[in-house]
Design an enzyme around this catalytic site. Sequence first.
Site, PDB file in Angstrom:
ATOM      1  NE  ARG A   1       1.865  -4.854  10.969  1.00  0.00           N
ATOM      2  CZ  ARG A   1       3.026  -4.803  10.319  1.00  0.00           C
ATOM      3  NH1 ARG A   1       4.102  -5.367  10.843  1.00  0.00           N
ATOM      4  NH2 ARG A   1       3.106  -4.192   9.167  1.00  0.00           N
TER       5      ARG A   1
ATOM      6  CE  LYS B   1      -2.458  -0.976   3.745  1.00  0.00           C
ATOM      7  NZ  LYS B   1      -1.900  -2.275   4.170  1.00  0.00           N
TER       8      LYS B   1
ATOM      9  NE  ARG C   1       5.885  -0.542  10.269  1.00  0.00           N
ATOM     10  CZ  ARG C   1       4.760  -0.520   9.559  1.00  0.00           C
ATOM     11  NH1 ARG C   1       4.696   0.169   8.429  1.00  0.00           N
ATOM     12  NH2 ARG C   1       3.700  -1.179   9.963  1.00  0.00           N
TER      13      ARG C   1
ATOM     14  NE  ARG D   1       7.087  -3.188   5.809  1.00  0.00           N
ATOM     15  CZ  ARG D   1       5.834  -2.898   5.500  1.00  0.00           C
ATOM     16  NH1 ARG D   1       5.406  -2.994   4.270  1.00  0.00           N
ATOM     17  NH2 ARG D   1       5.003  -2.514   6.441  1.00  0.00           N
TER      18      ARG D   1
ATOM     19  NE  ARG E   1      -4.721  -1.364   9.961  1.00  0.00           N
ATOM     20  CZ  ARG E   1      -3.714  -0.791   9.319  1.00  0.00           C
ATOM     21  NH1 ARG E   1      -3.845   0.388   8.788  1.00  0.00           N
ATOM     22  NH2 ARG E   1      -2.571  -1.437   9.197  1.00  0.00           N
TER      23      ARG E   1
END
Length: 211
Positions: free
Chosen positions: A168, A13, A157, A127, A88
Amino acid sequence: MKLVLLGPPGAGKGTQSAAISARYNVPHISTGDILREAIKQGTELGKYAETFMSKGELVPDETIIGIVAERLKQPDAAKGFLFDGFPRTVAQAESLDKVLAESGNALDAVISLEVDEEEVVKRLSSRKVCADCGAISAAPADNNDKCKACGGKLYTRTDAQPDAIRTRLQVYRAQTEPLIAYYTNKGIIHPIQAEGTIEQVSDRISESLTA
Ligand code: ADP
């Protein structure tokens, strides 16, 4: 254009948002970025949000709805917007519809990025993100500590730990995936196959929106 970009964590996204918001000349509004900025600034909102975010849980609806309502009052959002990471939950989607309806508006399209779960876990655990410009880099392929776009420092992160990733994904399935049916019923969903190169996915999005 009033757009929403929907998809599981790791679907791309953030990566696709830059191209879409440039093409339609609308601001890219990422609730995740707004919250991470608040954490960085050490505000009350940031401290509160971090307790949920670090575990991979959702920040409560009323907090998010408040942030979004404020953001939509900014002049740059008058011509349209691209939401990334919002809504969400069905409650957030209903509240967005209501806010837009108050000014006689409605969403034009919802882009739904589809990617299989194994691919998502692979992407999320490897990532890194640039602390300065937010660019996402797919380590370890480009395994160094500097951002290619701006030279800023890359970091992993805190919600990229395996437990937080699992949470998540569970939260996505339980709370966010129902939005696909919600927007399908409204006739504005654009399902996009999100595997392949960044350009391929970006081309599929443009084709679907202009079709
Ligand atoms: P990703 O899509 O990769 O999970 P985001 O940057 O969109 O990343 O979100 C990171 C975290 O920020 C979420 O796991 C959640 O804790 C919080 N968050 C962001 N947007 C929302 C939202 N609309 N509602 C509730 N929590 C949110």
